[in-house]
Design an enzyme around this catalytic site. Sequence first.
Site, PDB file in Angstrom:
ATOM      1  N   ASP A  37       0.877  -1.151   0.000  1.00  0.00           N
ATOM      2  CA  ASP A  37       0.000   0.000   0.000  1.00  0.00           C
ATOM      3  C   ASP A  37       0.933   1.225   0.000  1.00  0.00           C
ATOM      4  O   ASP A  37       2.088   1.118   0.426  1.00  0.00           O
ATOM      5  CB  ASP A  37      -0.853  -0.046   1.270  1.00  0.00           C
ATOM      6  CG  ASP A  37      -1.655   1.197   1.484  1.00  0.00           C
ATOM      7  OD1 ASP A  37      -2.418   1.554   0.580  1.00  0.00           O
ATOM      8  OD2 ASP A  37      -1.511   1.828   2.556  1.00  0.00           O
ATOM      9  N   ASP A  39       0.033   5.113   0.755  1.00  0.00           N
ATOM     10  CA  ASP A  39      -0.175   6.075   1.843  1.00  0.00           C
ATOM     11  C   ASP A  39      -0.277   5.338   3.181  1.00  0.00           C
ATOM     12  O   ASP A  39      -1.169   4.513   3.371  1.00  0.00           O
ATOM     13  CB  ASP A  39      -1.476   6.860   1.622  1.00  0.00           C
ATOM     14  CG  ASP A  39      -1.358   7.818   0.449  1.00  0.00           C
ATOM     15  OD1 ASP A  39      -0.226   8.238   0.151  1.00  0.00           O
ATOM     16  OD2 ASP A  39      -2.399   8.134  -0.150  1.00  0.00           O
ATOM     17  N   ASN A 146      -3.439   9.380  -7.336  1.00  0.00           N
ATOM     18  CA  ASN A 146      -2.233  10.228  -7.366  1.00  0.00           C
ATOM     19  C   ASN A 146      -0.973   9.434  -7.040  1.00  0.00           C
ATOM     20  O   ASN A 146       0.081  10.032  -6.773  1.00  0.00           O
ATOM     21  CB  ASN A 146      -2.393  11.367  -6.349  1.00  0.00           C
ATOM     22  CG  ASN A 146      -3.517  12.318  -6.736  1.00  0.00           C
ATOM     23  OD1 ASN A 146      -3.479  12.924  -7.811  1.00  0.00           O
ATOM     24  ND2 ASN A 146      -4.534  12.428  -5.896  1.00  0.00           N
TER      25      ASN A 146
HETATM   26  P1  B16 Z   1      -6.723   9.959  -4.141  1.00  0.00           P
HETATM   27  P2  B16 Z   1      -3.647   4.132  -0.158  1.00  0.00           P
HETATM   28  C1  B16 Z   1      -5.520   6.037  -0.286  1.00  0.00           C
HETATM   29  O1  B16 Z   1      -4.213   5.589  -0.564  1.00  0.00           O
HETATM   30  C2  B16 Z   1      -5.539   6.938   0.935  1.00  0.00           C
HETATM   31  O2  B16 Z   1      -5.177   6.197   2.091  1.00  0.00           O
HETATM   32  C3  B16 Z   1      -6.925   7.490   1.126  1.00  0.00           C
HETATM   33  O3  B16 Z   1      -6.958   8.372   2.236  1.00  0.00           O
HETATM   34  C4  B16 Z   1      -7.341   8.241  -0.150  1.00  0.00           C
HETATM   35  O4  B16 Z   1      -8.668   8.725  -0.017  1.00  0.00           O
HETATM   36  C5  B16 Z   1      -7.260   7.272  -1.330  1.00  0.00           C
HETATM   37  O5  B16 Z   1      -5.938   6.762  -1.432  1.00  0.00           O
HETATM   38  C6  B16 Z   1      -7.623   7.942  -2.636  1.00  0.00           C
HETATM   39  O6  B16 Z   1      -6.652   8.921  -2.903  1.00  0.00           O
HETATM   40  O7  B16 Z   1      -7.723  11.000  -3.776  1.00  0.00           O
HETATM   41  O8  B16 Z   1      -5.309  10.458  -4.223  1.00  0.00           O
HETATM   42  O9  B16 Z   1      -7.129   9.177  -5.359  1.00  0.00           O
HETATM   43  O10 B16 Z   1      -3.588   4.115   1.335  1.00  0.00           O
HETATM   44  O11 B16 Z   1      -4.593   3.096  -0.735  1.00  0.00           O
HETATM   45  O12 B16 Z   1      -2.288   4.131  -0.800  1.00  0.00           O
HETATM   46 MG    MG Z   2      -2.878   3.165   3.291  1.00  0.00          MG
END
Ligand code: B16
Ligand code: MG
Length: 241
Positions: A37, A39, A146
């Site tokens: 993962d 974030d 992102n």
């Molecule tokens: P985006 P992960 C997730 O990343 C985040 O933990 C979550 O808080 C966020 O809403 C989601 O990505 C979508 O992100 O707005 O940048 O598309 O933890 O799955 O790496």
């Molecule tokens: Mg995460």
Amino acid sequence: MTAVCFGLASGILAAFIKSKPTRRDKGIMRYQGIIFDLDGVICFTDKYHYQAWKALADEIGVYFDETINNRLRGVSRMASLDIILERSEKEYTQEEKEQMAAKKNEVYRGLLQQMSEADLSAEVKETLDVLRASGAKLAIGSSSKNAKLILGRIGLGDYFDAISDGTNITHSKPNPEVFLKAAEFLGLDPKDCLVVEDALAGIEAAVAGGFDGAGIGEAATHEKVSWPIKTFADLKQIQGA
Ligand code: B16
Ligand code: MG
């Protein structure tokens, strides 16, 4: 005589099966693929998500705090917005919600410009290098659209063997799609891959997809986690690297 031979053969087979090392015997059997993962595992963008959602929540007059922000870990952008709007008295149309999510994302991407290679810890980089040297293929499995931007900012733009993220899935965690795609991109079977997650929904997704899961932070408390870990570097021991 035949019965004796049969007995002997089945005895040898039983002994073999009993002594066959399993994946849980630390250091004996390695994972062919490790899916991370992004974030909360490789780097931390919570504060930027928080600031961007807070700006939107303030603008529309909805209460939002860090406890609510914690519920957004691993959750897709639109599902995150739905969680924030639980506190809203006003109902929004799908079009309005998409506009709000786009606005939040613009602010968020602006904040991500502050990220640099300094946001990749030495511990994470060294552990990734050791895991790669063990022969494992490494992939990203992130809900974020992102992910590539973030990886580029922290100096890992070209590092992983595969990237599965919010841009190639239709169902977000706890659905296993993002990890199944990552395994497919690596050309590996889920049972030969380990998923590393910080979110409960991420461990749920890993288990649903047939993966073992290593959980860090809150994810370490999930009842189905195969490997609760305290630090990222603990992965080296799991891999026997
Ligand atoms: P985006 P992960 C997730 O990343 C985040 O933990 C979550 O808080 C966020 O809403 C989601 O990505 C979508 O992100 O707005 O940048 O598309 O933890 O799955 O790496
Ligand atoms: Mg995460």
